[in-house]
Design a protein around this motif. Structure first.
Motif, PDB file in Angstrom:
ATOM      1  N   SER A 172       0.831  -1.210   0.000  1.00 42.28           N
ATOM      2  CA  SER A 172       0.000   0.000   0.000  1.00 42.28           C
ATOM      3  C   SER A 172       0.863   1.258   0.000  1.00 42.28           C
ATOM      4  O   SER A 172       0.530   2.240  -0.670  1.00 42.28           O
ATOM      5  N   GLN A 187      -8.818   0.374   0.705  1.00 42.47           N
ATOM      6  CA  GLN A 187      -8.067  -0.636   1.457  1.00 42.47           C
ATOM      7  C   GLN A 187      -6.618  -0.200   1.688  1.00 42.47           C
ATOM      8  O   GLN A 187      -6.030  -0.464   2.729  1.00 42.47           O
ATOM      9  N   ASP A 188      -6.046   0.494   0.695  1.00 39.64           N
ATOM     10  CA  ASP A 188      -4.660   0.945   0.838  1.00 39.64           C
ATOM     11  C   ASP A 188      -4.530   1.963   1.972  1.00 39.64           C
ATOM     12  O   ASP A 188      -3.540   1.965   2.709  1.00 39.64           O
ATOM     13  N   ASP A 193      -6.540   2.087   4.565  1.00 43.33           N
ATOM     14  CA  ASP A 193      -6.702   1.280   5.790  1.00 43.33           C
ATOM     15  C   ASP A 193      -5.388   0.615   6.164  1.00 43.33           C
ATOM     16  O   ASP A 193      -4.983   0.625   7.320  1.00 43.33           O
ATOM     17  N   ASN A 194      -4.738   0.021   5.174  1.00 41.55           N
ATOM     18  CA  ASN A 194      -3.464  -0.657   5.439  1.00 41.55           C
ATOM     19  C   ASN A 194      -2.417   0.324   5.960  1.00 41.55           C
ATOM     20  O   ASN A 194      -1.632  -0.005   6.850  1.00 41.55           O
TER      21      ASN A 194
END
Ligand code: 6YU
Length: 496
Positions: A295, A431-432, A434-435
């Motif tokens: 990410s 999602q990136d 979040d990561n």
């Protein structure tokens, strides 16, 4: 308990300062900030050209309204003009696009007629809003925002502008190329072809007409720092390595600076994403988990620089707020130059006019993003001055205009920033983000929780790339620790 927990914050930008502020207020006694440079503020950086204040980094409060923490802090510290405090100002919603009075000049040396250009501006704005509203549930039909815009513009030109004369149609397409370059600056990207279509809509704007700090943006960071306990920040202290996951249950993190080691229960990392991209492999031991690393690599971090240009007298009208330079050989809808070394200056979209004149004198701010901007940083001040002078003379058709002096930012070559701000690159998703913000060790691990936390502009879900986003991430990570200590039982407290 939380009083004894040792928290080290890496980076004294606004995110680090905000985290410290909240932790100290909540009663944490052992909080310190380690800052690589000799100053606080990071990308909030106020400078001077002659005796005039200019912003080298962050410029505006984007969306000054009650929900904007930067606006609320600035108001509390008395840092804003009365105009910015008016309710009417806070209610205006322009979706991040400023209703400025523009002037257009062409590379053929004439001023362009606003009416000829209006349809191009209207179309571009509609398409940008469409890109923001676009939802990617059904996969990404467009590889990038740039691809989408180009295809839509060309289709529109073929269908709707087919009866417009050739010269006007071509001019409108050139104007769109100019607007693409503006958008590159806004997004901090080399090209809109690198920005994810599916994720473009994740960025959210707040209502309120963007305003500036009359005394400089650094007034914000200065006021916040003054409220912190003396000595909380250590300057000139670059962190080289964060050793996490040591077997010790108390103070499981060891931070290496040049010639010094420190232990902590928790570290909040606020270094810019550009720095993280370049130094992650040495900054973390053990290395970042793979999903987080991917990410870091996928998320975008681009360059946007300013070139301030001062004149003895103005060559623009008194009401003019922004000046656009339209190249008449750019009807292919492009935001990149063919050869960076010989034509980098074509990437500069134009100038914003600093207002009011009583405060700023006759000062323009040129904007340039991408690899062209990174190349510009390597040139001497004289070379940049010459290029700017030639450019202005060509576009205005006035061969005697001469700047008094210039001042530029060089964010890409700033070793502690490595660019300007983050964007959502092709292939990125929520999602990136979040990561990126997920603490270490990752969920499900049996080791001591919350050893390394991540804050900073690039870790905000919808306000990434902004100061208010950065503030909120600092508070978020402070809250994470505060609620951690309010949940755990006394026997689980780190021992001091
Ligand atoms: C905003 C605006 N604005 C223009 C330009 C720039 C930025 N932004 P920091 O970097 O501040 O702090 C990290 C610290 O860590 C720093 O002090 C380092 O020295 C230190 N460090 C690094 N490594 C270390 C180590 N190893 N050890 C110890 N310390 C270390 N934001 O609100 N309004 O007008 C602009 C603009 C030229 C460069 C901006 C603006 C971005 C903000 O400046 C930035 O987000 C925050 O200051 C970051 O704070 P931080 O604490 O996270 O990091 C549709 C759509 C699209 C999406 N984008 C649209 C929004 C537009 C964004 N616009 C920006 C525009 C301008 C003009």
């Amino acid at each position: 308990g939380h009083r004894d927990a040792k928290v080290v914050i890496i980076g004294c930008g606004i995110a680090g300062i905000a985290a410290a502020q909240k932790l100290v207020k909540a009663g944490f006694h052992h909080v310190r900030i380690l800052e690589a440079t000799g100053r606080s503020g990071g990308r909030i950086k106020t400078g001077r050209i002659g005796d005039k204040i200019v912003e080298i980094g962050a410029n505006w409060i984007h969306g000054p309204c009650e929900e904007n923490p930067v606006f609320c802090l600035a108001r509390q510290y008395g840092l804003l003009d009365p105009e910015a405090l008016k309710p009417e100002n806070q209610a205006l919603d322009v979706r991040g696009h400023l209703p400025w009075v523009p002037r257009f000049f062409s590379s053929s040396g004439r001023e362009l007629n606003a009416e000829d250009i209006l349809p191009a501006q209207k179309l571009f704005l509609e398409l940008i809003n469409e890109s923001s509203d676009f939802q990617s549930q059904r996969g990404e039909p467009w590889p990038s925002v740039g691809d989408f815009l180009r295809a839509q513009v060309q289709q529109h030109a073929a269908e709707k502008w087919k009866d417009v004369d050739e010269a006007t149609r071509s001019l409108r397409l050139c104007v769109i190329s100019n607007m693409l370059k503006v958008e590159c600056c806004v997004n901090g990207t080399h090209s809109m072809d690198e920005v994810s279509m599916g994720a473009f809509g994740l960025y959210k704007t707040l209502p309120g007409l963007d305003c500036t700090f009359p005394g400089g943006y650094e007034g914000l960071t200065q006021n916040l720092i003054e409220e912190l306990p003396a000595g909380l920040v250590t300057y000139n202290k670059p962190v080289r390595c964060v050793n996490w996951n040591s077997a010790k249950s108390a103070e499981p993190v060891m931070i290496e600076c040049d010639g010094q080691k420190l232990v902590a229960d928790h570290v909040i990392v606020t270094v810019p994403l550009g720095y993280l991209k370049k130094h992650h492999s040495t900054l973390f031991h053990p290395p970042l988990p793979l999903h987080k690393l991917l990410s870091v690599q996928r998320l975008g971090f681009g360059t946007n620089n300013k070139i301030f240009v001062e004149f003895d007298s103005p060559w623009w009208d008194a009401d003019c707020e922004v000046i656009f330079f339209v190249w008449d050989d750019e009807d292919a809808v492009v935001d990149q130059v063919p050869d960076v070394q010989t034509s980098w200056i074509k990437k500069l979209f134009g100038f914003t006019v600093l207002k009011p004149t009583e405060r700023h004198g006759h000062l323009l701010c040129g904007w340039i993003s991408g690899h062209e901007s990174e190349y510009m940083e390597t040139l001497s001040e004289q070379q940049v001055t010459d290029a700017i002078t030639q450019l202005i003379r060509r576009f205005t058709g006035n061969p005697i205009i001469t700047p008094r002096r210039i001042l530029r930012s060089q964010w890409f070559h700033d070793p502690w920033t490595c660019g300007s701000y983050s964007n959502l690159g092709k292939g990125c998703s929520e999602q990136d983000l979040d990561n990126l913000m997920e603490p270490l060790p990752p969920k499900g691990s049996k080791s001591q929780p919350l050893q390394v936390l991540f804050a900073g502009e690039a870790t905000h879900h919808c306000y990434f790339s902004t100061v208010h986003g950065a503030v909120l991430t600092g508070w978020r990570e402070a809250d994470r620790l505060i609620s951690h200590y309010s949940r755990i039982t006394p026997s689980e407290f780190p021992k001091s």
